[in-house]
Design an enzyme around this catalytic site. Structure first.
Site, short mmCIF file in Angstrom:
data_model
loop_
_atom_site.label_atom_id
_atom_site.label_comp_id
_atom_site.label_asym_id
_atom_site.label_seq_id
_atom_site.Cartn_x
_atom_site.Cartn_y
_atom_site.Cartn_z
N LYS A 29 0.82 -1.22 0.00
CA LYS A 29 0.00 0.00 0.00
C LYS A 29 0.84 1.26 0.00
N LEU A 33 8.96 -0.15 -0.58
CA LEU A 33 8.85 -1.55 -0.15
C LEU A 33 9.61 -1.75 1.16
N CYS A 37 9.75 -3.04 9.06
CA CYS A 37 11.17 -3.25 9.39
C CYS A 37 12.07 -2.24 8.70
N GLY A 110 -4.40 -3.71 -0.98
CA GLY A 110 -4.98 -4.95 -1.48
C GLY A 110 -6.17 -5.38 -0.62
N GLY A 174 6.20 1.38 28.89
CA GLY A 174 6.61 0.04 28.43
C GLY A 174 8.13 -0.09 28.41
N ALA A 175 8.65 -0.98 29.27
CA ALA A 175 10.10 -1.24 29.29
C ALA A 175 10.42 -2.47 28.46
N GLY A 176 9.77 -2.58 27.29
CA GLY A 176 10.05 -3.69 26.37
C GLY A 176 11.17 -3.28 25.42
N ILE A 178 11.20 -1.81 22.33
CA ILE A 178 11.17 -0.46 21.75
C ILE A 178 11.48 0.57 22.84
N HIS A 438 41.52 -15.68 19.82
CA HIS A 438 41.91 -14.76 20.88
C HIS A 438 42.56 -13.53 20.27
P1 FAD Z 1 5.56 -5.67 8.14
O1 FAD Z 1 7.02 -5.40 8.10
O2 FAD Z 1 4.74 -4.92 9.11
O3 FAD Z 1 5.04 -5.42 6.66
C1 FAD Z 1 3.71 -5.47 6.33
C2 FAD Z 1 3.50 -4.65 5.07
O4 FAD Z 1 2.21 -4.90 4.57
C3 FAD Z 1 3.58 -3.15 5.30
O5 FAD Z 1 4.47 -2.55 4.39
C4 FAD Z 1 2.15 -2.66 5.06
O6 FAD Z 1 2.08 -1.35 4.51
C5 FAD Z 1 1.65 -3.69 4.07
N1 FAD Z 1 0.19 -3.85 4.05
C6 FAD Z 1 -0.63 -4.06 5.12
N2 FAD Z 1 -1.90 -4.24 4.70
C7 FAD Z 1 -1.86 -4.12 3.35
C8 FAD Z 1 -2.86 -4.23 2.33
N3 FAD Z 1 -4.13 -4.52 2.63
N4 FAD Z 1 -2.48 -4.05 1.05
C9 FAD Z 1 -1.18 -3.79 0.72
N5 FAD Z 1 -0.21 -3.70 1.63
C10 FAD Z 1 -0.53 -3.88 2.93
N6 FAD Z 1 12.48 -6.96 14.31
C11 FAD Z 1 13.70 -7.54 14.29
O7 FAD Z 1 13.80 -8.74 14.02
N7 FAD Z 1 14.83 -6.83 14.58
C12 FAD Z 1 14.78 -5.50 14.89
O8 FAD Z 1 15.81 -4.88 15.15
C13 FAD Z 1 13.52 -4.87 14.93
N8 FAD Z 1 13.42 -3.57 15.25
C14 FAD Z 1 12.19 -2.98 15.27
C15 FAD Z 1 12.12 -1.63 15.63
C16 FAD Z 1 10.89 -0.99 15.66
C17 FAD Z 1 10.81 0.45 16.07
C18 FAD Z 1 9.71 -1.71 15.29
C19 FAD Z 1 8.39 -1.03 15.28
C20 FAD Z 1 9.78 -3.05 14.94
C21 FAD Z 1 11.02 -3.70 14.93
N9 FAD Z 1 11.14 -5.05 14.61
C22 FAD Z 1 12.37 -5.65 14.61
C23 FAD Z 1 9.97 -5.86 14.26
C24 FAD Z 1 9.87 -6.03 12.73
O9 FAD Z 1 9.80 -4.76 12.13
C25 FAD Z 1 8.63 -6.86 12.37
O10 FAD Z 1 8.63 -8.07 13.08
C26 FAD Z 1 8.62 -7.16 10.87
O11 FAD Z 1 8.62 -5.98 10.12
C27 FAD Z 1 7.40 -8.01 10.52
O12 FAD Z 1 7.42 -8.27 9.15
P2 FAD Z 1 6.08 -8.56 8.33
O13 FAD Z 1 6.54 -8.82 6.93
O14 FAD Z 1 5.28 -9.56 9.02
O15 FAD Z 1 5.24 -7.20 8.39
P1 NAI Z 2 7.21 -5.41 23.95
O1 NAI Z 2 6.20 -6.47 23.99
O2 NAI Z 2 8.63 -5.73 23.71
O3 NAI Z 2 7.17 -4.59 25.32
C1 NAI Z 2 6.02 -3.98 25.79
C2 NAI Z 2 6.21 -3.68 27.26
O4 NAI Z 2 5.15 -2.85 27.68
C3 NAI Z 2 6.21 -4.93 28.13
O5 NAI Z 2 7.28 -4.88 29.02
C4 NAI Z 2 4.85 -4.85 28.84
O6 NAI Z 2 4.86 -5.43 30.10
C5 NAI Z 2 4.65 -3.33 28.91
N1 NAI Z 2 3.26 -2.89 29.01
C6 NAI Z 2 2.18 -3.40 28.35
N2 NAI Z 2 1.07 -2.69 28.68
C7 NAI Z 2 1.47 -1.72 29.55
C8 NAI Z 2 0.80 -0.67 30.22
N3 NAI Z 2 -0.51 -0.49 30.06
N4 NAI Z 2 1.51 0.11 31.05
C9 NAI Z 2 2.84 -0.07 31.22
N5 NAI Z 2 3.54 -1.04 30.58
C10 NAI Z 2 2.86 -1.85 29.75
O7 NAI Z 2 6.65 -4.36 22.87
P2 NAI Z 2 7.33 -3.10 22.16
O8 NAI Z 2 8.53 -2.64 22.89
O9 NAI Z 2 6.23 -2.16 21.89
O10 NAI Z 2 7.79 -3.72 20.79
C11 NAI Z 2 6.85 -4.40 19.97
C12 NAI Z 2 7.49 -5.54 19.28
O11 NAI Z 2 8.26 -5.09 18.17
C13 NAI Z 2 8.50 -6.32 20.13
O12 NAI Z 2 7.89 -7.24 20.99
C14 NAI Z 2 9.30 -7.01 19.08
O13 NAI Z 2 8.60 -8.13 18.64
C15 NAI Z 2 9.36 -5.95 17.98
N6 NAI Z 2 10.62 -5.21 18.08
C16 NAI Z 2 11.79 -5.90 17.96
C17 NAI Z 2 12.99 -5.25 18.09
C18 NAI Z 2 14.24 -6.04 18.01
O14 NAI Z 2 14.19 -7.19 17.57
N7 NAI Z 2 15.38 -5.50 18.41
C19 NAI Z 2 13.07 -3.80 18.31
C20 NAI Z 2 11.78 -3.19 18.46
C21 NAI Z 2 10.62 -3.88 18.32
#
Ligand code: FAD
Ligand code: NAI
Length: 460
Positions: A29, A33, A37, A110, A174-176, A178, A438
């Site tokens: 959409k 591309l 991610c 789509g 959220g201390a996850g 992100i 090493h």
């Molecule tokens: P997405 O990457 O979300 O792609 C889905 C695509 O589908 C999008 O481009 C969307 O526009 C398109 N789409 C949706 N509906 C439609 C439709 N109806 N028609 C046409 N197009 C459509 N993961 C890691 O492994 N390592 C990381 O370091 C990491 N860092 C992250 C940092 C942040 C800030 C965030 C938010 C996420 C991070 N992630 C990371 C998670 C990772 O981005 C996702 O797990 C991954 O992008 C999922 O891939 P996907 O192909 O399932 O979906």
């Molecule tokens: P997350 O699931 O990692 O963390 C969310 C945190 O928010 C948890 O610790 C949870 O306990 C807390 N939480 C939930 N509800 C709450 C509330 N109401 N008040 C206070 N705390 C609350 O999710 P996050 O950080 O948003 O990332 C989403 C996902 O994106 C990740 O789980 C991961 O799958 C993906 N991601 C991966 C990265 C990587 O691989 N390095 C980087 C960033 C995102």
């Protein structure tokens, strides 16, 4: 083959389908591309993490290395522009790969007309038919009901990656993953960062030792943590955001800042897809249900990545894309979901694969644990990266490695050794008897394996 969504799940599926001789189309959409991610996730966040880490080192560690510079300043506009350059180059690379593999790219939303037909609403409206379809529509940030994103001051990761200024103060809910990654970026750039977390520790899905160590390191960086706090309200007044929460004693606590980043997870995205048109519906928490072949209720429609169950990670989505393509080509692919590594790109980095110590206890599995601190390693002392440790959990009787956890320099890369070892069902002793160059950070893995095998690390 038609694939909806061009994130790491969708575009990798498209490449593998094309490699296997299928006529392939991908529908996206957005005009670029790469999905979440490449556009607003993995790549831009790592670009800002790297830039802010350079700034942090220039400020904090250069002098120790004997490098004297005038006080460095942040040109945030340039930092964000560089990040965008990295994104543009990377998403452009995907377009190149689509062309190279003769994959037809449709730009537009789509939606299912019926179980073999997809309408694409872009600049023009068109319809395509496909024998097989993969849904790879990904996820979007989860919104708290009382904290609607205004995208200016109450923001998700998407906006946090393109702010116009460094916040004076940022509250992160959220201390996850992100929360810690983007919290680190802004703390390094000078913002006051306070993290409010519902549970009693950071990155709660990781091994407890990792949570403890990363919290210690990030506190040193200046982040403040408020664990066991339930957020009940987020409101904005002009440029100030107020977050209201209740603590363990049920007392009301208020936090004020100029920005509030809500990072409480992500939700499957199927809006506008018209699943019903194909005779499908979204299941638990909006996720599309699939069987172990990743087929939906319609056997020719597959779903992969963030839109289905499992870890929301780019490499998991990629594996699933390859899995579907190869299954359709009559091959017998396999994904080991227990061995998908997870990484947090803070500094020190955190990376894990396999079971946490908490999981082993809960499952009543007898285990041994061996740890080794980076500070005892020559390579870590040479670079000045002495925080963290490697922790290996192995089965008490067989010594098979069950969990591999690293917090420290280059943990994201070191975890690959754990994945390889565990895929081949290696014992801790196996790793301990292999030569590790090493001086390297990887020697900490060998030492932790020695500690797990029979508690005889060489350098502590
Ligand atoms: P997405 O990457 O979300 O792609 C889905 C695509 O589908 C999008 O481009 C969307 O526009 C398109 N789409 C949706 N509906 C439609 C439709 N109806 N028609 C046409 N197009 C459509 N993961 C890691 O492994 N390592 C990381 O370091 C990491 N860092 C992250 C940092 C942040 C800030 C965030 C938010 C996420 C991070 N992630 C990371 C998670 C990772 O981005 C996702 O797990 C991954 O992008 C999922 O891939 P996907 O192909 O399932 O979906
Ligand atoms: P997350 O699931 O990692 O963390 C969310 C945190 O928010 C948890 O610790 C949870 O306990 C807390 N939480 C939930 N509800 C709450 C509330 N109401 N008040 C206070 N705390 C609350 O999710 P996050 O950080 O948003 O990332 C989403 C996902 O994106 C990740 O789980 C991961 O799958 C993906 N991601 C991966 C990265 C990587 O691989 N390095 C980087 C960033 C995102």
């Amino acid at each position: 083959m038609a694939i909806i969504g061009s994130g790491p799940g969708g575009y990798v599926a498209a490449i593998r389908c094309a490699q296997l001789g299928m006529k392939t189309a991908i529908i996206e959409k957005y005009s670029t591309l790469g999905g979440t991610c490449l556009n607003v996730g993995c790549i831009p966040s790592k670009a800002l993490l790297d830039s802010s880490e350079h700034f942090h080192n220039a400020n904090k560690t250069f002098a120790d290395h004997g490098i004297e510079i005038d006080t460095p300043k942040v040109n945030f506009e340039q930092m964000v522009a560089r990040k965008q350059g990295v994104v543009d180059q990377t998403t452009g690379g995907i377009k190149f790969l689509m062309d190279k593999n003769k994959i037809t790219v449709f730009e537009g939303m789509g939606s299912f007309v019926d179980e073999h037909t997809i309408a694409i609403k872009g600049e023009k409206e068109e319809k395509i038919e496909a024998k097989n379809i993969i849904i790879a529509t990904g996820s979007k940030p989860t919104e708290l009901p009382f904290a609607k994103f205004d995208k200016e001051r109450i923001i998700s990761s998407t906006e946090a990656l393109k702010l116009k200024e460094v916040p004076k103060k940022m509250i992160v809910i959220g201390a996850g993953i992100i929360g810690l990654e983007l919290g680190s970026v802004y703390a390094r750039l000078g913002a006051e960062v306070e993290v409010v977390e519902y549970l009693d520790r950071a990155i709660p899905t990781f091994d407890g030792a990792m949570s403890k160590e990363i919290t210690k390191s990030l506190k040193k960086l200046g982040l403040k943590f408020h664990f066991s706090h339930k957020v009940s309200d987020v409101s904005r007044n002009g440029d100030t955001v107020t977050v209201t929460a209740s603590n363990k004693k049920d007392e009301e606590v208020k936090f004020e800042a100029d920005y509030c980043l809500v990072a409480v997870g992500r939700s499957a995205y199927t809006e506008g897809l018209n699943l019903e048109g194909a005779g499908l519906k979204a299941g638990d928490r909006g996720k599309i249900e699939v069987n172990d072949k990743l087929q939906t209720a319609k056997s020719h429609i597959y779903a992969i990545g963030d839109v289905i169950k499992g870890a929301m990670l780019a490499h998991k989505a990629e594996e699933e894309g390859v899995f579907v393509a190869e299954s359709l080509a009559g091959q017998k692919p396999h994904i080991n979901y227990d061995l998908i590594p997870g990484v947090v790109y803070t500094w020190p980095e955190v990376a894990s694969v396999g079971k946490t110590e908490e999981q082993l206890k809960e499952e009543g599995i007898a285990y041994k644990s061996g740890s080794f601190p980076f500070r005892a390693l020559g390579r870590a002392r040479a670079s000045g990266d002495i925080e963290g440790l490697v922790k290996i959990l192995s089965h008490k009787e067989s010594d098979e490695i069950l969990g591999f956890h690293v917090i420290g320099p280059r943990a994201a890369d070191l975890v690959a050794e754990g994945v390889v070892a565990m895929e081949y069902r290696a014992s801790a002793e196996d790793i301990s008897r292999m030569s590790h160059a090493h001086p390297t950070f990887a020697e900490a893995v060998k030492e932790a394996a020695l500690a797990a095998t029979d508690n005889r690390p060489l350098h502590v």
